[in-house]
Enzyme design. Structure first.
Site, PDB file in Angstrom:
ATOM      1  N   THR A  49       1.812   6.236  -9.317  1.00 34.59           N
ATOM      2  CA  THR A  49       1.320   5.706  -7.999  1.00 34.59           C
ATOM      3  C   THR A  49       1.896   4.445  -7.468  1.00 34.59           C
ATOM      4  OG1 THR A  49      -1.096   6.370  -8.705  1.00 34.59           O
ATOM      5  CG2 THR A  49      -0.752   4.712  -6.928  1.00 34.59           C
ATOM      6  N   TYR A  65      -7.789  15.042  -3.343  1.00 37.84           N
ATOM      7  CA  TYR A  65      -8.219  15.637  -1.905  1.00 37.84           C
ATOM      8  C   TYR A  65      -8.996  17.048  -1.817  1.00 37.84           C
ATOM      9  CZ  TYR A  65      -7.786  16.768   3.285  1.00 37.84           C
ATOM     10  OH  TYR A  65      -7.966  17.052   4.653  1.00 37.84           O
ATOM     11  N   TYR A  85      -4.021  11.749 -16.079  1.00 40.22           N
ATOM     12  CA  TYR A  85      -4.198  10.734 -15.178  1.00 40.22           C
ATOM     13  C   TYR A  85      -5.455  10.579 -14.349  1.00 40.22           C
ATOM     14  CZ  TYR A  85      -2.965   6.977 -11.955  1.00 40.22           C
ATOM     15  OH  TYR A  85      -2.819   5.794 -11.090  1.00 40.22           O
ATOM     16  N   ARG A 107      -8.795   6.908  -6.190  1.00 36.01           N
ATOM     17  CA  ARG A 107      -7.641   7.617  -5.311  1.00 36.01           C
ATOM     18  C   ARG A 107      -7.814   8.979  -5.010  1.00 36.01           C
ATOM     19  NH1 ARG A 107      -2.977   4.451  -4.053  1.00 36.01           N
ATOM     20  NH2 ARG A 107      -2.792   2.428  -4.942  1.00 36.01           N
ATOM     21  N   LYS A 147      -4.291   8.253 -19.187  1.00 32.55           N
ATOM     22  CA  LYS A 147      -4.433   7.012 -18.436  1.00 32.55           C
ATOM     23  C   LYS A 147      -5.749   7.051 -17.602  1.00 32.55           C
ATOM     24  CE  LYS A 147      -2.281   4.579 -14.706  1.00 32.55           C
ATOM     25  NZ  LYS A 147      -1.246   4.407 -13.694  1.00 32.55           N
ATOM     26  N   ILE A 169      -1.274   1.513 -19.303  1.00 36.16           N
ATOM     27  CA  ILE A 169      -0.332   1.641 -18.331  1.00 36.16           C
ATOM     28  C   ILE A 169      -0.253   0.918 -17.088  1.00 36.16           C
ATOM     29  CG2 ILE A 169       0.682   3.657 -16.897  1.00 36.16           C
ATOM     30  CD1 ILE A 169       0.905   4.184 -19.932  1.00 36.16           C
TER      31      ILE A 169
END
Length: 304
Positions: free
Chosen positions: A45, A108, A134, A139, A162, A206
């Protein structure tokens, strides 16, 4: 494979014309390795991955592997909301020498937990590389439930997660329920939760903050591991305002500005990211200066 305590989600430096500044990227790689980073995550990211072309992503991973030259592991962010594309990018990362891959939850599309599991499972079976999951629901719009993470941990090459949900209960549930704790490690995706996660059995972080305070974060983590819990807590409290400042504006604009304070040419971001305003920089500067003062006192009075 041992990722150590701190993996840095590395920024991508750009030139004024928007192209990738590879000489500066090499400087950043060397800086990270020399300042507390145990492994590098390329094209995550913080790299502004969504603004990068497929060719750029492939080249950044190849370049990073080349310049790291085996000094620390390199994890390539190959996740996407299209499973087939993630597989293609994973194959490219494997060809270019990455030590592992990181797969973000499919954003999405908003699949259910069965879809999330199938997405990760399908990609993992297409590679021999170890896989880091992750989870970043802020997000992606979806949360990888702890039951799904635990189920995925049973796949032989899924080795880490993560966890950027900000939910310590969920992280604790993962740690408690994986079959072999050492076979599936939980890393924080939030710098501010590094010490709390260590306290419940997590492996590390991370990090974004490690670009500029990696050695201080290592100091905190060593203190915790050596039983110097008051010292670890003091460093944690000193770090918190700086961590908040690094995320007061959309990531990675603040950390790119912070890196300029260390002499790096990293201010430029790609739209839709924006450079911080002068007022925002001034606010960051005040927190940065206070942090330096606090940490200087901690280092002088309580060395580890």
């Amino acid at each position: 494979m041992n990722l150590g305590r701190i993996g840095t989600a590395m920024i991508t430096p750009f030139k004024k014309d928007g192209t990738i500044n590879y000489p500066e990227l090499e400087r950043i790689i060397n800086h990270l390795i020399n300042n507390g980073t145990d492994c590098i995550v390329a094209c995550g990211t913080t790299s502004e991955n969504p603004t990068m072309s497929t060719e750029e992503k492939i080249e950044v991973v190849r370049f990073t592997v080349e310049k790291v030259a085996g000094r620390v592991p390199v994890i390539a962010g190959t996740g996407d909301n299209e499973t087939a594309y993630s597989i293609d990018m994973t194959h490219k990362a494997e060809e270019n020498g990455a030590d592992g891959i990181m797969l973000v939850a499919p954003y999405y599309n908003k699949p259910n937990q069965r879809g999330i599991y199938a997405h990760f499972e399908t990609i993992a079976k297409e590679t021999k590389l170890p896989v880091m999951l992750y989870n970043v629901p802020g997000r992606t719009g979806i949360n990888v439930a702890f039951e799904t993470s635990v189920a995925l941990s049973k796949i032989s090459n899924i080795a880490w997660i993560k966890e950027a949900s900000g939910n310590l209960d969920q992280m604790g549930d993962i740690i408690e329920n994986v079959a072999q704790e050492d076979d599936f490690l939980v890393y924080s995706g939030d710098d501010g939760l590094t010490l709390p996660l260590l306290a419940i059995g997590g492996a590390g972080v991370i990090s974004v903050a490690s670009h500029v305070v990696g050695n201080d974060m290592q100091l905190m983590m060593r203190a915790f591991e050596q039983g110097e819990h008051k010292l670890a807590a003091k460093i944690h409290r000193a770090l918190l305002p700086l961590v908040r400042a690094l995320f007061a504006q959309p990531n990675p604009s603040p950390v790119k500005y912070a890196m300029t304070k260390l002499g790096f040419d990293t201010l430029d971001v790609r739209l839709p990211m924006m450079e911080m305003t002068n007022e925002e920089k001034a606010a960051f500067d005040a927190i940065w200066d206070t942090y330096q003062t606090k940490m200087e006192a901690i280092r002088e009075n309580q060395p580890v």
